[in-house]
Scaffold this active site. Sequence first.
Site, PDB file in Angstrom:
ATOM      1  N   LYS A  61      -1.349  -9.345   2.885  1.00  0.00           N
ATOM      2  CA  LYS A  61      -0.585  -8.896   4.061  1.00  0.00           C
ATOM      3  C   LYS A  61      -1.453  -7.917   4.830  1.00  0.00           C
ATOM      4  CE  LYS A  61       3.137  -5.952   3.712  1.00  0.00           C
ATOM      5  NZ  LYS A  61       2.715  -4.759   4.476  1.00  0.00           N
TER       6      LYS A  61
ATOM      7  N   ASP B 145      -1.179  -6.056  -0.161  1.00  0.00           N
ATOM      8  CA  ASP B 145      -1.513  -5.398   1.098  1.00  0.00           C
ATOM      9  C   ASP B 145      -3.014  -5.162   1.205  1.00  0.00           C
ATOM     10  OD1 ASP B 145       0.454  -4.886   2.980  1.00  0.00           O
ATOM     11  OD2 ASP B 145       1.245  -3.160   1.887  1.00  0.00           O
TER      12      ASP B 145
ATOM     13  N   ASP C  20       0.839  -1.209   0.000  1.00  0.00           N
ATOM     14  CA  ASP C  20       0.000   0.000   0.000  1.00  0.00           C
ATOM     15  C   ASP C  20       0.873   1.258   0.000  1.00  0.00           C
ATOM     16  OD1 ASP C  20       0.891  -0.184   2.594  1.00  0.00           O
ATOM     17  OD2 ASP C  20      -1.073   0.041   3.534  1.00  0.00           O
ATOM     18  N   SER C  21       2.203   1.077   0.031  1.00  0.00           N
ATOM     19  CA  SER C  21       3.112   2.204  -0.198  1.00  0.00           C
ATOM     20  C   SER C  21       2.863   2.821  -1.565  1.00  0.00           C
ATOM     21  CB  SER C  21       4.569   1.744  -0.086  1.00  0.00           C
ATOM     22  OG  SER C  21       4.786   0.592  -0.890  1.00  0.00           O
TER      23      SER C  21
ATOM     24  N   GLU D 277       9.095  -4.529  10.391  1.00  0.00           N
ATOM     25  CA  GLU D 277       9.548  -3.226   9.877  1.00  0.00           C
ATOM     26  C   GLU D 277      10.078  -2.340  10.997  1.00  0.00           C
ATOM     27  OE1 GLU D 277       6.830  -1.081   7.341  1.00  0.00           O
ATOM     28  OE2 GLU D 277       8.176   0.660   7.257  1.00  0.00           O
TER      29      GLU D 277
ATOM     30  N   GLU E  21      -1.505  -5.397   8.582  1.00  0.00           N
ATOM     31  CA  GLU E  21      -0.705  -4.825   9.660  1.00  0.00           C
ATOM     32  C   GLU E  21      -1.367  -5.099  11.007  1.00  0.00           C
ATOM     33  OE1 GLU E  21       0.237  -0.701   9.039  1.00  0.00           O
ATOM     34  OE2 GLU E  21       1.008  -1.070   7.012  1.00  0.00           O
TER      35      GLU E  21
HETATM   36  O1  KIV Z   1       3.556  -1.127   1.589  1.00  0.00           O
HETATM   37  C1  KIV Z   1       4.740  -1.484   1.556  1.00  0.00           C
HETATM   38  O2  KIV Z   1       5.465  -1.258   0.593  1.00  0.00           O
HETATM   39  C2  KIV Z   1       5.256  -2.200   2.712  1.00  0.00           C
HETATM   40  C3  KIV Z   1       6.724  -2.142   2.974  1.00  0.00           C
HETATM   41  C4  KIV Z   1       7.015  -2.536   4.356  1.00  0.00           C
HETATM   42  C5  KIV Z   1       7.551  -2.927   2.055  1.00  0.00           C
HETATM   43  O3  KIV Z   1       4.505  -2.776   3.433  1.00  0.00           O
END
Ligand code: KIV
Length: 290
Positions: free
Chosen positions: A132, A102, A63-64, A201, A134
């Site tokens: 993924k 993400d 999600d970056s 992270e 968080e």
């Molecule tokens: O969104 C992202 O790019 C991440 C980084 C930690 C690689 O989660």
Amino acid sequence: MSTTFQLDTSTSRATPTPAPMKRLTVPAIRARKSAEPLVMLTAYTVRTAQILDPHCDMLLVGDSLGQVIYGLPSTVPVTLEMMCAHGAAVVRGSYHSVVIIDMPFGSYEGSPEQAFASAARILKETGAAAVKLEGGAAMAPTVKFLSERGIPVMAHIGLTPQAVNVLGGYGARGKSQAEHARILDDAKAVTEAGAFALLVEGVLEPLAIAITQSVDVPTIGIGASAHCDGQVLVTEDMLGLFERTPRFVKRYAEMADFIEHAVTAYAAEVRARAFPAPEQTYQPQTASRS
Ligand code: KIV
């Protein structure tokens, strides 16, 4: 030998020549604990995926992309639609790596059922293998719920950027004993709940070591020392596309300078009417003699 791609317009799939090896699987990644280090990079577009794929074990549609592609101030405004669109492009451009997508902020925290609906949509619309999310102990019931229902989950602990409004910034974690202990508990909670891998992270090296030694799934570090079972970076960071480089990033190229150089030459040639030259110009066919 370099790989060439032929676009199948009926499926939008880019078919590579030579044919690459079979795609890795989530269990194969899970089995790489304490083995050869795992290589992961972010990818958001088909062409980047094609270039990175042969060199990586996992491609992360992070999600970056909110900041990198869309210029947003954080990952908080990123939507499921964005993740699905970019995720599908990365799956189309890859044949070897496990693609992990993400889950954006607001799409999974409400309940395990909300998380399942969002994750199922992501997997159906993109063809990716895993998601993924968080969060640590608080997300363990959700990790268990998804894993038991056929959705592989990589859990992301330590510095969790979606929580920037609670954390107040992006500084390294695990500086106090209490925080060290809490993040270690997070690691154990999500892995015992069924996460197949753990992204760690922005933590101090001793904490990265303690986490990696305490869990039986691979740890993938970003700003978490060389002691993890693998590493991930944001591709645009390691390619030197941005002026600012976080301390944990190594710049493997200077892409911004490279692009600047090419664009400067293009602009000068357009202004001098040197581009397009005869080689780039269509002329009428000369009539053939009978
Ligand atoms: O969104 C992202 O790019 C991440 C980084 C930690 C690689 O989660």
